[in-house]
Write a protein that holds these residues in place. Structure first.
Motif, PDB file in Angstrom:
ATOM      1  N   LEU A  42       0.977   4.557 -14.113  1.00 10.62           N
ATOM      2  CA  LEU A  42      -0.442   4.321 -14.379  1.00 10.62           C
ATOM      3  C   LEU A  42      -1.165   4.355 -13.043  1.00 10.62           C
ATOM      4  O   LEU A  42      -0.879   3.549 -12.148  1.00 10.62           O
ATOM      5  CB  LEU A  42      -0.645   2.965 -15.065  1.00 10.62           C
ATOM      6  CG  LEU A  42      -2.078   2.449 -15.237  1.00 10.62           C
ATOM      7  CD1 LEU A  42      -2.907   3.419 -16.062  1.00 10.62           C
ATOM      8  CD2 LEU A  42      -2.072   1.071 -15.890  1.00 10.62           C
ATOM      9  N   VAL A  43      -2.099   5.294 -12.885  1.00 14.25           N
ATOM     10  CA  VAL A  43      -2.871   5.417 -11.641  1.00 14.25           C
ATOM     11  C   VAL A  43      -4.131   4.569 -11.750  1.00 14.25           C
ATOM     12  O   VAL A  43      -4.845   4.633 -12.750  1.00 14.25           O
ATOM     13  CB  VAL A  43      -3.251   6.882 -11.367  1.00 14.25           C
ATOM     14  CG1 VAL A  43      -4.110   6.989 -10.102  1.00 14.25           C
ATOM     15  CG2 VAL A  43      -1.994   7.744 -11.212  1.00 14.25           C
ATOM     16  N   ALA A  44      -4.404   3.786 -10.715  1.00  9.91           N
ATOM     17  CA  ALA A  44      -5.620   2.974 -10.653  1.00  9.91           C
ATOM     18  C   ALA A  44      -6.572   3.592  -9.642  1.00  9.91           C
ATOM     19  O   ALA A  44      -6.177   3.888  -8.511  1.00  9.91           O
ATOM     20  CB  ALA A  44      -5.297   1.533 -10.267  1.00  9.91           C
ATOM     21  N   GLY A  45      -7.824   3.799 -10.058  1.00 10.91           N
ATOM     22  CA  GLY A  45      -8.839   4.384  -9.191  1.00 10.91           C
ATOM     23  C   GLY A  45      -9.756   3.314  -8.644  1.00 10.91           C
ATOM     24  O   GLY A  45     -10.353   2.543  -9.400  1.00 10.91           O
ATOM     25  N   ALA A  46      -9.886   3.264  -7.324  1.00 11.30           N
ATOM     26  CA  ALA A  46     -10.656   2.208  -6.663  1.00 11.30           C
ATOM     27  C   ALA A  46     -12.151   2.477  -6.705  1.00 11.30           C
ATOM     28  O   ALA A  46     -12.608   3.586  -6.959  1.00 11.30           O
ATOM     29  CB  ALA A  46     -10.189   2.053  -5.217  1.00 11.30           C
ATOM     30  N   GLY A  47     -12.909   1.429  -6.430  1.00 15.03           N
ATOM     31  CA  GLY A  47     -14.363   1.515  -6.413  1.00 15.03           C
ATOM     32  C   GLY A  47     -14.889   2.111  -5.124  1.00 15.03           C
ATOM     33  O   GLY A  47     -14.173   2.618  -4.281  1.00 15.03           O
ATOM     34  N   GLY A  48     -16.192   2.010  -4.984  1.00 15.75           N
ATOM     35  CA  GLY A  48     -16.830   2.569  -3.803  1.00 15.75           C
ATOM     36  C   GLY A  48     -18.049   3.401  -4.183  1.00 15.75           C
ATOM     37  O   GLY A  48     -18.886   2.931  -4.935  1.00 15.75           O
ATOM     38  N   PRO A  49     -18.081   4.649  -3.741  1.00 27.46           N
ATOM     39  CA  PRO A  49     -17.089   5.340  -2.935  1.00 27.46           C
ATOM     40  C   PRO A  49     -16.833   4.620  -1.604  1.00 27.46           C
ATOM     41  O   PRO A  49     -17.775   4.143  -0.981  1.00 27.46           O
ATOM     42  CB  PRO A  49     -17.716   6.711  -2.682  1.00 27.46           C
ATOM     43  CG  PRO A  49     -18.779   6.861  -3.707  1.00 27.46           C
ATOM     44  CD  PRO A  49     -19.283   5.486  -3.978  1.00 27.46           C
ATOM     45  N   GLY A  50     -15.563   4.554  -1.235  1.00 27.08           N
ATOM     46  CA  GLY A  50     -15.235   3.999   0.065  1.00 27.08           C
ATOM     47  C   GLY A  50     -14.113   3.000   0.081  1.00 27.08           C
ATOM     48  O   GLY A  50     -13.627   2.647   1.147  1.00 27.08           O
ATOM     49  N   GLN A  51     -13.674   2.527  -1.082  1.00 27.92           N
ATOM     50  CA  GLN A  51     -12.619   1.527  -1.062  1.00 27.92           C
ATOM     51  C   GLN A  51     -11.242   2.165  -1.073  1.00 27.92           C
ATOM     52  O   GLN A  51     -11.016   3.206  -1.693  1.00 27.92           O
ATOM     53  CB  GLN A  51     -12.774   0.574  -2.245  1.00 27.92           C
ATOM     54  CG  GLN A  51     -13.971  -0.338  -2.086  1.00 27.92           C
ATOM     55  CD  GLN A  51     -13.958  -1.467  -3.090  1.00 27.92           C
ATOM     56  OE1 GLN A  51     -13.423  -1.352  -4.180  1.00 27.92           O
ATOM     57  NE2 GLN A  51     -14.571  -2.570  -2.743  1.00 27.92           N
ATOM     58  N   SER A  52     -10.314   1.505  -0.412  1.00 25.60           N
ATOM     59  CA  SER A  52      -8.940   1.965  -0.314  1.00 25.60           C
ATOM     60  C   SER A  52      -8.174   1.641  -1.588  1.00 25.60           C
ATOM     61  O   SER A  52      -8.082   0.480  -1.992  1.00 25.60           O
ATOM     62  CB  SER A  52      -8.249   1.287   0.876  1.00 25.60           C
ATOM     63  OG  SER A  52      -6.846   1.380   0.780  1.00 25.60           O
ATOM     64  N   GLY A  53      -7.604   2.663  -2.212  1.00 26.46           N
ATOM     65  CA  GLY A  53      -6.770   2.428  -3.374  1.00 26.46           C
ATOM     66  C   GLY A  53      -5.472   1.737  -3.025  1.00 26.46           C
ATOM     67  O   GLY A  53      -4.907   1.001  -3.849  1.00 26.46           O
ATOM     68  N   VAL A  54      -4.970   1.946  -1.806  1.00 27.64           N
ATOM     69  CA  VAL A  54      -3.757   1.275  -1.362  1.00 27.64           C
ATOM     70  C   VAL A  54      -4.008  -0.229  -1.249  1.00 27.64           C
ATOM     71  O   VAL A  54      -3.225  -1.053  -1.745  1.00 27.64           O
ATOM     72  CB  VAL A  54      -3.278   1.862  -0.021  1.00 27.64           C
ATOM     73  CG1 VAL A  54      -2.164   1.014   0.577  1.00 27.64           C
ATOM     74  CG2 VAL A  54      -2.822   3.298  -0.204  1.00 27.64           C
ATOM     75  N   ALA A  55      -5.105  -0.604  -0.613  1.00 25.99           N
ATOM     76  CA  ALA A  55      -5.437  -2.033  -0.492  1.00 25.99           C
ATOM     77  C   ALA A  55      -5.671  -2.648  -1.857  1.00 25.99           C
ATOM     78  O   ALA A  55      -5.303  -3.805  -2.104  1.00 25.99           O
ATOM     79  CB  ALA A  55      -6.665  -2.195   0.401  1.00 25.99           C
ATOM     80  N   MET A  56      -6.281  -1.891  -2.771  1.00 26.75           N
ATOM     81  CA  MET A  56      -6.550  -2.425  -4.094  1.00 26.75           C
ATOM     82  C   MET A  56      -5.260  -2.755  -4.834  1.00 26.75           C
ATOM     83  O   MET A  56      -5.146  -3.815  -5.462  1.00 26.75           O
ATOM     84  CB  MET A  56      -7.381  -1.436  -4.911  1.00 26.75           C
ATOM     85  CG  MET A  56      -7.740  -1.955  -6.284  1.00 26.75           C
ATOM     86  SD  MET A  56      -8.655  -0.765  -7.302  1.00 26.75           S
ATOM     87  CE  MET A  56      -7.324   0.371  -7.722  1.00 26.75           C
ATOM     88  N   ILE A  57      -4.271  -1.872  -4.777  1.00 25.64           N
ATOM     89  CA  ILE A  57      -3.011  -2.134  -5.474  1.00 25.64           C
ATOM     90  C   ILE A  57      -2.365  -3.407  -4.944  1.00 25.64           C
ATOM     91  O   ILE A  57      -1.818  -4.214  -5.701  1.00 25.64           O
ATOM     92  CB  ILE A  57      -2.047  -0.934  -5.324  1.00 25.64           C
ATOM     93  CG1 ILE A  57      -2.615   0.287  -6.038  1.00 25.64           C
ATOM     94  CG2 ILE A  57      -0.661  -1.280  -5.863  1.00 25.64           C
ATOM     95  CD1 ILE A  57      -2.808   0.122  -7.528  1.00 25.64           C
ATOM     96  N   LYS A  58      -2.427  -3.624  -3.642  1.00 26.28           N
ATOM     97  CA  LYS A  58      -1.869  -4.847  -3.069  1.00 26.28           C
ATOM     98  C   LYS A  58      -2.561  -6.084  -3.615  1.00 26.28           C
ATOM     99  O   LYS A  58      -1.941  -7.137  -3.795  1.00 26.28           O
ATOM    100  CB  LYS A  58      -1.972  -4.808  -1.538  1.00 26.28           C
ATOM    101  CG  LYS A  58      -1.086  -3.744  -0.902  1.00 26.28           C
ATOM    102  CD  LYS A  58      -1.250  -3.731   0.616  1.00 26.28           C
ATOM    103  CE  LYS A  58      -0.345  -2.682   1.255  1.00 26.28           C
ATOM    104  NZ  LYS A  58      -0.494  -2.644   2.732  1.00 26.28           N
ATOM    105  N   ASP A  59      -3.864  -5.965  -3.904  1.00 27.23           N
ATOM    106  CA  ASP A  59      -4.622  -7.092  -4.444  1.00 27.23           C
ATOM    107  C   ASP A  59      -4.347  -7.318  -5.927  1.00 27.23           C
ATOM    108  O   ASP A  59      -4.223  -8.460  -6.373  1.00 27.23           O
ATOM    109  CB  ASP A  59      -6.127  -6.858  -4.252  1.00 27.23           C
ATOM    110  CG  ASP A  59      -6.589  -7.112  -2.831  1.00 27.23           C
ATOM    111  OD1 ASP A  59      -5.814  -7.716  -2.060  1.00 27.23           O
ATOM    112  OD2 ASP A  59      -7.710  -6.710  -2.498  1.00 27.23           O
ATOM    113  N   ILE A  60      -4.282  -6.239  -6.699  1.00 23.79           N
ATOM    114  CA  ILE A  60      -4.282  -6.405  -8.157  1.00 23.79           C
ATOM    115  C   ILE A  60      -2.897  -6.469  -8.778  1.00 23.79           C
ATOM    116  O   ILE A  60      -2.766  -6.883  -9.942  1.00 23.79           O
ATOM    117  CB  ILE A  60      -5.071  -5.279  -8.851  1.00 23.79           C
ATOM    118  CG1 ILE A  60      -4.365  -3.927  -8.715  1.00 23.79           C
ATOM    119  CG2 ILE A  60      -6.496  -5.223  -8.332  1.00 23.79           C
ATOM    120  CD1 ILE A  60      -5.079  -2.797  -9.426  1.00 23.79           C
TER     121      ILE A  60
END
Length: 480
Positions: free
Chosen positions: A91-109
């Motif tokens: 399951l791919v998660a797409g981050a917000g922004g434009p400008g947010q890191s998807g890598v950092a988001m996965i670590k958070d969520i």
């Protein structure tokens, strides 16, 4: 900054390039993985390696899909492995922004998503081109004072024009024009399709937050038959022109401010900047007027806007307003610090939004828009879109997403959303006929994964077994 932050907020941003023109639209190809020129990208193997509690890899994609033998991007990818691996896969998660890191988001969520989803899916995120750990990266560092002077006859935006132009030149110089022109969402959609294949998905499972919903909509429009499940939470729009988009968002911020004024005491249980809605709004007007007189009005508008999105931040918001409203003491002012450098969230917010829609080059159009923005929201600086006067922009003013042939797509719209107004989610099913709207009656933005147990349960059921909530689908999460 939280991954769910107000990434589409009314903030004072500048644009990025003195060169005009429109990037060529991305060709619509049903089976790009079968094209010989692109086969090396679709057939690449991700070299997953441990990184803390996750696995990390690098994805290689062309800067320009029309010239795949040319320069390339290297994009960081991260995976949180399923806790009980099963047949549902990735399951791919797409981050917000434009400008947010998807890598950092996965670590958070990864630790906040419902266990039922985490058990069955490998959760994958990526840094979009130009953002975070991407190489090359968007770079917009400026030095010294602007060389140009403020133009006459533009009382609302004129003072910002010299720094905006200077910033534009820095983006173009630091990033390179060819790279900058290929940072728009159309190219990100192409990257997402490569990621789909190299993560072993015949059909994509995708959950996008905020700007990530724009990526999802345009993916569905181009590849409607390559989707298994898609959730769009905090629905962005593609159908408004540049001015209407900015104005509607400003209205959403103002509407959320009115909700804060009504519900401050009951939501926070903390001191509010007034006893009722009237007093609180009067306090906001008072502190903005004082800040405008001191030359800090737009900075205060940005600070207030950033705390409006989530009620969890409202106690801090009250503190900001109360402090700004306090009588000045006789102590000397603290010396002003150096301004914070622009981060890639702000840089990409400007560049990608400008690339995704057609924008005018005539500064008079931005001055006229500023008058309307100031009229609809006391928190609008009026200069939200000014940077696009100096950027390459999209060739079309707006797009209607239809995604004909797509399977059911679940939308999550929060009824009081300062970042992506609820009306955007409510309107999308008019063109995207397979869309089903789940209305979250609350204040907030991008709520799946701990923001509402009701939303979590319904989204999880859809992702796992494709069962949609019964219409009209709603979650009464908060007292709105």
């Amino acid at each position: 900054m939280s991954w769910k932050c107000l990434v589409l907020s009314v903030v004072l941003v500048a644009g990025c390039t003195t060169s005009q023109g429109s990037p060529a639209p991305v060709a619509k190809v049903d089976e790009p993985e079968r094209e010989a020129a692109l086969s090396s990208f679709y057939r690449q193997t991700l070299d997953w390696r441990p990184c803390d509690d996750f696995q990390c890899a690098k994805l290689t994609v062309p800067v320009d899909y029309r010239r795949p033998d040319g320069p390339r991007f290297t994009l960081p990818v991260i995976k949180a492995a399923a806790t009980r691996p099963g047949p549902l896969g990735t399951l791919v998660a797409g981050a917000g922004g434009p400008g947010q890191s998807g890598v950092a988001m996965i670590k958070d969520i990864a630790g906040t998503w419902p266990a039922a989803v985490r058990e069955r899916f490998d959760l994958v995120g990526f840094d979009p081109r130009g953002i975070g750990g991407s190489e090359p990266r968007l770079r917009c560092d400026t030095e010294g004072e602007p060389a140009s002077k403020a133009p006459d006859g533009l009382p609302l935006i004129g003072a910002e024009v010299p720094s905006t132009r200077q910033y534009a030149e820095a983006c173009l110089r630091g990033t390179g024009e060819n790279v900058l022109r290929h940072l728009g969402t159309d190219d990100v959609v192409s990257d997402l399709d490569v990621l789909r294949v190299v993560t072993g998905q015949e059909k994509l499972n995708y959950l996008g937050y905020s700007y990530g919903t724009r990526i999802g909509q345009l993916y569905a429009d181009r590849f409607p038959k390559k989707i298994r499940a898609m959730v769009l939470d905090g629905v962005d729009n593609t159908y408004l022109d540049w001015r209407a988009d900015t104005v509607e968002q400003a209205k959403g911020v103002e509407d959320t401010l009115l909700t804060y004024a009504k519900q401050c005491a009951t939501r926070t249980g903390k001191p509010c900047p007034g006893r009722d809605e009237t007093e609180i709004l009067a306090a906001v007007d008072r502190v903005l007027a004082k800040a405008d007189k001191a030359g800090d009005g737009n900075a205060l508008r940005q600070e207030i806007s950033a705390k409006l999105t989530f009620p969890a931040d409202w106690a801090e918001l009250s503190g900001i307003i109360l402090a700004a409203d306090a009588p000045a003491d006789d102590s000397p002012d603290e010396p002003a610090g150096e301004p914070e450098p622009s981060g890639d969230t702000t840089d990409a917010l400007t560049v990608v939004n400008c690339l995704d829609r057609a924008h005018p080059t005539d500064l008079a159009a931005y001055e006229d828009a500023a008058r309307e923005l100031r009229r609809v929201s006391r928190l609008s600086p009026g200069t939200e879109a000014l940077g696009c006067a100096f950027l390459p922009t999209g060739s079309a003013p707006s797009r209607t997403v239809r995604a004909e042939g797509a399977p059911p797509i679940l939308l999550v719209g929060t009824t009081k959303d300062a970042a992506t107004p609820y009306g955007w989610a409510r309107r999308l099913p008019e063109s995207l006929k397979s869309a089903v709207l789940l209305s979250n009656e609350d204040v907030g933005h991008a709520v799946f994964g701990g923001g509402s147990s009701c939303v979590d349960e319904r989204v999880s059921r859809y992702l796992i077994d494709l069962t949609l909530p019964a219409a009209p689908a709603r979650c009464a999460t908060g007292p709105v």
